[in-house]
Design an enzyme around this catalytic site. Structure first.
Site, PDB file in Angstrom:
ATOM      1  N   CYS A  58      -0.625   4.094   2.032  1.00 20.17           N
ATOM      2  CA  CYS A  58      -0.485   3.941   3.483  1.00 20.17           C
ATOM      3  C   CYS A  58       0.918   4.316   3.953  1.00 20.17           C
ATOM      4  CB  CYS A  58      -0.770   2.500   3.895  1.00 20.17           C
ATOM      5  SG  CYS A  58      -2.364   1.864   3.363  1.00 20.17           S
ATOM      6  N   ASP A  59       1.926   3.750   3.302  1.00 15.60           N
ATOM      7  CA  ASP A  59       3.290   3.799   3.828  1.00 15.60           C
ATOM      8  C   ASP A  59       4.248   4.683   3.039  1.00 15.60           C
ATOM      9  OD1 ASP A  59       2.303   1.903   5.570  1.00 15.60           O
ATOM     10  OD2 ASP A  59       3.023   0.208   4.386  1.00 15.60           O
ATOM     11  N   CYS A  73       0.839  -1.200   0.000  1.00 11.64           N
ATOM     12  CA  CYS A  73       0.000   0.000   0.000  1.00 11.64           C
ATOM     13  C   CYS A  73       0.877   1.253   0.000  1.00 11.64           C
ATOM     14  CB  CYS A  73      -0.934  -0.005   1.206  1.00 11.64           C
ATOM     15  SG  CYS A  73      -2.041   1.427   1.276  1.00 11.64           S
TER      16      CYS A  73
END
Length: 657
Positions: free
Chosen positions: A416-417, A413
């Site tokens: 996300c990261d 992701c």
């Protein structure tokens, strides 16, 4: 400035109330909170490093809050938005989201990455027990009394030497130079082993009492009416506003502002409320239960809700569209809007028409009974019909080092990261739309992005592929695969060396990757800080094994009948990526979700399964009216129930007459 300080200091401070989960807004606020709980309360601090665009973060959020409520008063729970507070995420080496870090006495004791509820609960229980065990103080007087009973030969100088040795071993948060915590426990253990019993401890930190600022103000006002001198003496700890220096005023002002901030946090809107359980069990079976909260599931919810079916949507707050950090560009009518925003609007629309949501994961379906049963981690839902719209989950490379370093630089992701690797070198593996979108997201913040693809052309749309090819920060390696992901040990020892498990596996983070040419077999090593895997998805249908038939030509995909969404089991319908092995687009999923709701509505009508609760109430009312003993057409007079003495008037009036 001084006038402003005097004005604020003259106002009554707001009462302090710690919120269940505190959202940190600045590095200063975080440092102040850590200092407070390491020197004043002794409570452990559990920190959730998260991002709004992170699906697993949103899934674990209600669990984090629920756990905070369960252990309220024993630990402090806070959240840190890594998008807003880069300094904190960099300071503590956050490399994947969500990441949970556990602090005690200002020291990091434990950490883990991922949305693991069991891990979160276990680590929380461990650090609470550790905090309670270390919440002791060994006063010098107790030590002197102990030696007086056990070894009278010890002089005061000898005892002072022993006590000083204990104090010197306490490295952190000990400005009073006391013998406290684990060091005091170890000293008592040694003395007990030598003499047969140990010295007596005292509690270092006592439970906090509710703030009584307002009562203090009232008390001071009352004392002031009897004489101002008494008030001044009773409040000698606080600086006199007329005599205080500028530094004292500013320090007190900062303290008051911090207290206001603490009180205001309690009143802030809880942004996790959206994901709490909105569904409430009923005595009657649900007519439609939708499994999945993506475009297919939410479209089905909107159509079913508009048809008056009051659907229940069972899904954790995550998904492919939820994790899209780039704008959604291929959905008609949507422009300059991200995936999470689209999902949020769909949810609001479904809720507006009567849909309810259960933020949970389905683990099984029992279709052998009617009504059918949907089993989740925490509930059992009886329902007449089911719409399956669970989408798909990420595929992995299954190469050496990948599994070990998930959460340590290996991710699926980018939204996300990605921001964690600001200014770093990263790899993206894949050649489809997802890989292109991830590369473009990462290129905004990373120093360089290298796309690894096993073929010589991309499978992605021409628009996205062209953007990636022309981007100055993105390079491409064709006909290449990753043979191994390399890592380096993550050195994060505790400050005092306590509780180090020498047998525990060494935690690693990504440091590089071994690339292999698919034609020549030649291998090269590159230095990178993260590897983002975007090689497609597999339908999330494992809970349907043995329940419905699957497509024999496309493993994992549910088989539907003709052009409908009907499955092999009457009353179960499938839509979106679980049944679409060809298109797999948000808009086609939304369309099939609407079709599934229409199919379910038609099937319920054919089976005669209406609103049983409303039908029961109507039948009950009809029975009551039919059995009241009156002739057909006779009017009903409610006043007759008062005793039959009045007709057309109130009972009280009749009594008076």
């Amino acid at each position: 400035m001084l006038r402003f300080a005097l004005l604020l200091l003259s106002m009554t401070a707001l009462a302090y109330a710690r919120p269940i989960v505190r959202h940190i807004r600045s590095t200063h606020e975080f440092d102040r909170l850590m200092k407070k709980h390491s020197t004043q309360t002794g409570l452990p601090v559990i920190v959730d490093f998260y991002s709004d665009g992170c699906g697993p973060c949103r899934m674990i959020a209600p669990i984090f809050k629920k756990l905070a409520q369960e252990v309220e008063g024993k630990a402090v729970f806070v959240k840190v938005d890594t998008n807003a507070l880069h300094e904190l995420s960099s300071r503590y080496g956050v490399r994947s989201l969500p990441t949970f870090k556990f602090f005690l006495g200002g020291r990091k004791v434990q950490e883990f990455s991922g949305a693991g509820e069991q891990q979160l609960r276990q680590f929380t229980q461990d650090i609470i027990q550790k905090a309670e065990w270390e919440n002791v103080i060994l006063p010098l007087d107790n030590l002197v009394s102990y030696y007086g009973q056990q070894d009278a030969s010890k002089t005061d100088k000898d005892i002072q030497k022993v006590y000083k040795k204990c104090v010197d071993q306490v490295k952190d948060n000990n400005p009073e130079k006391l013998c406290v915590g684990a060091v005091a426990r170890n000293l008592a253990k040694s003395l007990k082993k030598k003499y047969g019993s140990g010295p007596e401890f005292e509690k270092r930190f006592l439970p906090e009492e509710p703030s009584t600022n307002e009562q203090s103000s009232d008390k001071q006002a009352g004392e002031g009416s009897g004489g101002s001198k008494k008030t001044n003496k009773g409040n000698s700890d606080k600086p006199n506003l007329h005599l205080a220096t500028k530094e004292e005023l500013l320090a007190e002002l900062e303290s008051r502002l911090d207290a206001e901030r603490d009180a205001q946090v309690e009143e802030e809107e809880d942004d996790n409320a959206e994901f709490e359980h909105g569904w409430e069990p009923s005595e009657w079976p649900e007519r439609v239960t939708i499994i999945g909260g993506g475009p297919a599931g939410l479209s089905a919810a909107i159509y079913a809700a508009r048809a008056g079916l009051k659907p229940v949507v069972v899904a954790p707050p995550m998904g492919q569209l939820q994790g899209k950090g780039v704008d959604v560009e291929n959905y008609p009518g949507l422009f300059n809007v991200t995936g999470p925003a689209v999902v949020s609007l769909m949810r609001q629309q479904a809720i507006a028409y009567g849909a309810s949501f259960e933020a949970d994961v389905v683990v099984g379906i029992d279709a052998s009974v009617r009504p059918m049963k949907v089993k989740t981690n925490s509930s059992l839902i009886e329902t007449h019909s089911i719409i399956v719209a669970t989408g798909a989950e990420s595929n992995w490379l299954n190469v050496k080092g990948e599994y070990e370093m998930r959460g340590g630089g290996v991710s699926s992701c980018a939204t996300c990261d990605g921001h964690i690797y600001r200014g770093k070198h990263v790899l993206v593996v894949g050649g489809g739309d997802t890989a292109m979108e991830d590369a473009l997201v990462l290129a905004r913040t990373s120093e360089s992005v290298t796309v690894i693809h096993r073929r010589d052309t991309f499978r992605a749309s021409n628009v996205l592929a062209q953007r990636v090819s022309e981007h100055p920060s993105i390079s491409i390696k064709w006909n290449t695969v990753i043979a191994e992901i390399l890592g380096k040990p993550l050195s994060s020892p505790t400050s005092d060396g306590e509780n180090v498990d020498l047998d525990a596996p060494v935690e690693k983070v990504v440091s590089g990757a071994v690339l292999k040419d698919v034609y020549t077999g030649e291998e090269t090593t590159v230095d990178v800080d993260a590897v983002f895997v975007a090689i497609g998805h597999t339908p999330t249908t494992s809970f349907l094994e043995g329940v419905v038939e699957f497509n024999p030509e496309h493993a994992g995909y549910v088989l539907t009948q003709g052009t409908s969404t009907k499955t092999s089991v009457p009353g179960i319908f499938a839509c979106g990526d679980v049944a679409d092995s060809i298109y797999r687009q948000a808009i086609t999923s939304a369309g099939s979700g609407a079709a599934a709701a229409l199919d379910a509505e038609r099937w319920l009508s054919e089976e005669g399964l209406g609103n049983e609760e409303s039908e029961f109430e109507a039948e009950l009312l009809a029975d009551i009216m039919a059995n009241d003993g009156r002739r057909s057409g006779e009017e009903y007079n409610v006043y007759e129930e008062a005793g039959g003495r009045v007709s057309g008037m109130k009972e009280s009036t009749g009594s008076e007459l």
